[in-house]
Structure formats: structure tokens, C-alpha cells
Scaffold this motif. Structure first.
Motif, PDB file in Angstrom:
ATOM      1  N   ILE A  25       0.818  -1.213   0.000  1.00  6.03           N
ATOM      2  CA  ILE A  25       0.000   0.000   0.000  1.00  6.03           C
ATOM      3  C   ILE A  25       0.851   1.262   0.000  1.00  6.03           C
ATOM      4  O   ILE A  25       0.550   2.206  -0.725  1.00  6.03           O
ATOM      5  CB  ILE A  25      -0.983   0.000   1.188  1.00  6.03           C
ATOM      6  N   GLU A  26       1.904   1.300   0.776  1.00  6.57           N
ATOM      7  CA  GLU A  26       2.747   2.504   0.831  1.00  6.57           C
ATOM      8  C   GLU A  26       3.380   2.801  -0.535  1.00  6.57           C
ATOM      9  O   GLU A  26       3.393   3.946  -0.987  1.00  6.57           O
ATOM     10  CB  GLU A  26       3.823   2.348   1.899  1.00  6.57           C
ATOM     11  N   ARG A  27       3.919   1.763  -1.183  1.00  8.18           N
ATOM     12  CA  ARG A  27       4.515   1.950  -2.512  1.00  8.18           C
ATOM     13  C   ARG A  27       3.467   2.409  -3.516  1.00  8.18           C
ATOM     14  O   ARG A  27       3.686   3.348  -4.282  1.00  8.18           O
ATOM     15  CB  ARG A  27       5.152   0.644  -3.016  1.00  8.18           C
ATOM     16  N   ARG A  28       2.294   1.791  -3.459  1.00  8.57           N
ATOM     17  CA  ARG A  28       1.243   2.136  -4.426  1.00  8.57           C
ATOM     18  C   ARG A  28       0.759   3.565  -4.210  1.00  8.57           C
ATOM     19  O   ARG A  28       0.505   4.290  -5.171  1.00  8.57           O
ATOM     20  CB  ARG A  28       0.086   1.138  -4.328  1.00  8.57           C
ATOM     21  N   PHE A  29       0.649   4.004  -2.956  1.00  5.69           N
ATOM     22  CA  PHE A  29       0.255   5.385  -2.692  1.00  5.69           C
ATOM     23  C   PHE A  29       1.282   6.350  -3.287  1.00  5.69           C
ATOM     24  O   PHE A  29       0.912   7.343  -3.911  1.00  5.69           O
ATOM     25  CB  PHE A  29       0.094   5.651  -1.192  1.00  5.69           C
ATOM     26  N   ARG A  30       2.568   6.054  -3.099  1.00  9.96           N
ATOM     27  CA  ARG A  30       3.617   6.912  -3.675  1.00  9.96           C
ATOM     28  C   ARG A  30       3.493   6.964  -5.205  1.00  9.96           C
ATOM     29  O   ARG A  30       3.676   8.026  -5.801  1.00  9.96           O
ATOM     30  CB  ARG A  30       5.004   6.419  -3.272  1.00  9.96           C
ATOM     31  N   GLU A  31       3.191   5.841  -5.818  1.00 10.86           N
ATOM     32  CA  GLU A  31       3.008   5.827  -7.278  1.00 10.86           C
ATOM     33  C   GLU A  31       1.837   6.707  -7.688  1.00 10.86           C
ATOM     34  O   GLU A  31       1.942   7.503  -8.626  1.00 10.86           O
ATOM     35  CB  GLU A  31       2.793   4.397  -7.783  1.00 10.86           C
ATOM     36  N   HIS A  32       0.710   6.577  -6.993  1.00 13.84           N
ATOM     37  CA  HIS A  32      -0.457   7.419  -7.295  1.00 13.84           C
ATOM     38  C   HIS A  32      -0.104   8.892  -7.092  1.00 13.84           C
ATOM     39  O   HIS A  32      -0.411   9.735  -7.935  1.00 13.84           O
ATOM     40  CB  HIS A  32      -1.643   7.063  -6.393  1.00 13.84           C
ATOM     41  N   ALA A  33       0.546   9.218  -5.990  1.00 15.54           N
ATOM     42  CA  ALA A  33       0.871  10.609  -5.662  1.00 15.54           C
ATOM     43  C   ALA A  33       1.841  11.226  -6.656  1.00 15.54           C
ATOM     44  O   ALA A  33       1.791  12.434  -6.916  1.00 15.54           O
ATOM     45  CB  ALA A  33       1.437  10.695  -4.241  1.00 15.54           C
ATOM     46  N   SER A  34       2.712  10.418  -7.242  1.00 15.30           N
ATOM     47  CA  SER A  34       3.694  10.936  -8.196  1.00 15.30           C
ATOM     48  C   SER A  34       3.163  10.991  -9.624  1.00 15.30           C
ATOM     49  O   SER A  34       3.879  11.411 -10.528  1.00 15.30           O
ATOM     50  CB  SER A  34       4.960  10.085  -8.158  1.00 15.30           C
ATOM     51  N   GLY A  35       1.906  10.555  -9.832  1.00 11.57           N
ATOM     52  CA  GLY A  35       1.325  10.579 -11.169  1.00 11.57           C
ATOM     53  C   GLY A  35       1.593   9.326 -11.978  1.00 11.57           C
ATOM     54  O   GLY A  35       1.261   9.259 -13.149  1.00 11.57           O
ATOM     55  N   ARG A  36       2.185   8.298 -11.358  1.00 14.33           N
ATOM     56  CA  ARG A  36       2.461   7.047 -12.056  1.00 14.33           C
ATOM     57  C   ARG A  36       1.460   5.959 -11.698  1.00 14.33           C
ATOM     58  O   ARG A  36       1.665   4.799 -12.040  1.00 14.33           O
ATOM     59  CB  ARG A  36       3.878   6.551 -11.734  1.00 14.33           C
ATOM     60  N   GLY A  37       0.395   6.331 -11.020  1.00 12.35           N
ATOM     61  CA  GLY A  37      -0.619   5.351 -10.634  1.00 12.35           C
ATOM     62  C   GLY A  37      -1.695   5.233 -11.697  1.00 12.35           C
ATOM     63  O   GLY A  37      -1.426   5.353 -12.892  1.00 12.35           O
ATOM     64  N   ALA A  38      -2.893   5.048 -11.279  1.00 18.64           N
ATOM     65  CA  ALA A  38      -4.030   4.885 -12.176  1.00 18.64           C
ATOM     66  C   ALA A  38      -4.376   6.194 -12.888  1.00 18.64           C
ATOM     67  O   ALA A  38      -4.069   7.286 -12.412  1.00 18.64           O
ATOM     68  CB  ALA A  38      -5.241   4.407 -11.384  1.00 18.64           C
ATOM     69  N   LYS A  39      -5.020   6.068 -14.018  1.00 23.32           N
ATOM     70  CA  LYS A  39      -5.458   7.239 -14.791  1.00 23.32           C
ATOM     71  C   LYS A  39      -6.323   8.161 -13.920  1.00 23.32           C
ATOM     72  O   LYS A  39      -6.177   9.374 -13.959  1.00 23.32           O
ATOM     73  CB  LYS A  39      -6.228   6.773 -16.023  1.00 23.32           C
ATOM     74  N   TYR A  40      -7.208   7.568 -13.125  1.00 20.48           N
ATOM     75  CA  TYR A  40      -8.090   8.361 -12.278  1.00 20.48           C
ATOM     76  C   TYR A  40      -7.289   9.226 -11.310  1.00 20.48           C
ATOM     77  O   TYR A  40      -7.581  10.416 -11.129  1.00 20.48           O
ATOM     78  CB  TYR A  40      -9.055   7.462 -11.498  1.00 20.48           C
ATOM     79  N   THR A  41      -6.267   8.664 -10.680  1.00 21.16           N
ATOM     80  CA  THR A  41      -5.523   9.429  -9.680  1.00 21.16           C
ATOM     81  C   THR A  41      -4.556  10.423 -10.313  1.00 21.16           C
ATOM     82  O   THR A  41      -4.069  11.308  -9.616  1.00 21.16           O
ATOM     83  CB  THR A  41      -4.777   8.512  -8.689  1.00 21.16           C
ATOM     84  N   ARG A  42      -4.283  10.306 -11.598  1.00 17.13           N
ATOM     85  CA  ARG A  42      -3.502  11.352 -12.270  1.00 17.13           C
ATOM     86  C   ARG A  42      -4.363  12.608 -12.392  1.00 17.13           C
ATOM     87  O   ARG A  42      -3.860  13.719 -12.280  1.00 17.13           O
ATOM     88  CB  ARG A  42      -3.029  10.872 -13.643  1.00 17.13           C
ATOM     89  N   ALA A  43      -5.663  12.438 -12.616  1.00 12.49           N
ATOM     90  CA  ALA A  43      -6.576  13.576 -12.736  1.00 12.49           C
ATOM     91  C   ALA A  43      -7.101  14.039 -11.374  1.00 12.49           C
ATOM     92  O   ALA A  43      -7.500  15.191 -11.227  1.00 12.49           O
ATOM     93  CB  ALA A  43      -7.749  13.207 -13.634  1.00 12.49           C
ATOM     94  N   HIS A  44      -7.119  13.142 -10.394  1.00 13.45           N
ATOM     95  CA  HIS A  44      -7.624  13.425  -9.047  1.00 13.45           C
ATOM     96  C   HIS A  44      -6.570  12.956  -8.050  1.00 13.45           C
ATOM     97  O   HIS A  44      -6.682  11.859  -7.495  1.00 13.45           O
ATOM     98  CB  HIS A  44      -8.942  12.691  -8.796  1.00 13.45           C
ATOM     99  N   PRO A  45      -5.537  13.748  -7.818  1.00 15.78           N
ATOM    100  CA  PRO A  45      -4.425  13.303  -6.963  1.00 15.78           C
ATOM    101  C   PRO A  45      -4.891  12.856  -5.573  1.00 15.78           C
ATOM    102  O   PRO A  45      -5.776  13.474  -4.973  1.00 15.78           O
ATOM    103  CB  PRO A  45      -3.543  14.544  -6.858  1.00 15.78           C
ATOM    104  N   PRO A  46      -4.296  11.781  -5.059  1.00 20.21           N
ATOM    105  CA  PRO A  46      -4.691  11.287  -3.739  1.00 20.21           C
ATOM    106  C   PRO A  46      -4.157  12.171  -2.620  1.00 20.21           C
ATOM    107  O   PRO A  46      -3.070  12.741  -2.733  1.00 20.21           O
ATOM    108  CB  PRO A  46      -4.040   9.900  -3.689  1.00 20.21           C
TER     109      PRO A  46
END
Length: 90
Positions: A25-46
Motif C-alpha cells: 500500500i505505501e509503494r502504491r500510494f507513492r506511485e499514485h501521488a507521483s502521477g504514475r498510478g491509475a489514470k483516475y488518480t492522475r486527474a484526481h491526486p490522492p
């Protein structure tokens, strides 16, 4: 973080909620926060991880994720407070 798969919820900018699965979870959150996560979280940052639940394998985590993503926001938040039994076992 324990071994296995986790279904997690993120609170995103604007108050939306995102659900996903991961083994870390920690790694995945960092990916989302850096814009390398899901398409949704690139448009809606966590903003933060709201919570998670462990599953024994990827298949059960994926089934629970699919079911949770179909729920309205209030039901997703209720899921965090519910007992830890997978949604599909009810």
C-alpha cells in the motif's frame, strides 16, 4: 505491511474516493501521488489512504475491488467500518 493482497481506499482531491488493490500500500500510494498510478488518480491526486483490508490472494482482492467500485461513496466509506469479512462472503 503483511504479505498478500490488499484492497485499499484513497481520499482524492475534491473529496472523491478511489479503490485499488496492491501487495504494498505505501509503494502504491507513492506511485499514485507521483502521477504514475491509475489514470483516475492522475486527474484526481490522492490526499491520503483511508484504509485497507487484506485478502489471501489476488483473485479474491480483485473480486472485492470490483464489487466495491460499483458502490456509491457512502457505501465505500461504510466498508471501512464493517467487519473484515470480504464483501463477497456475505
Amino acid at each position: 505491511m503483511s504479505e498478500g493482497w490488499h484492497l485499499y481506499l484513497l481520499r482524492c482531491r475534491g473529496g472523491s474516493v478511489y479503490a485499488g488493490i496492491t501487495t504494498d500500500i505505501e509503494r502504491r500510494f507513492r506511485e499514485h501521488a507521483s502521477g504514475r498510478g491509475a489514470k483516475y488518480t492522475r486527474a484526481h491526486p490522492p490526499e491520503c489512504v483511508l484504509g485497507s483490508r487484506a485478502y489471501p490472494d489476488r483473485a479474491s482482492a480483485s473480486r472485492a475491488e470490483h464489487e466495491l467500485k460499483r458502490q456509491p461513496k457512502a457505501r465505500k466509506l461504510d466498508w471501512l467500518l464493517a467487519d473484515p469479512q470480504p464483501m463477497l462472503d456475505r
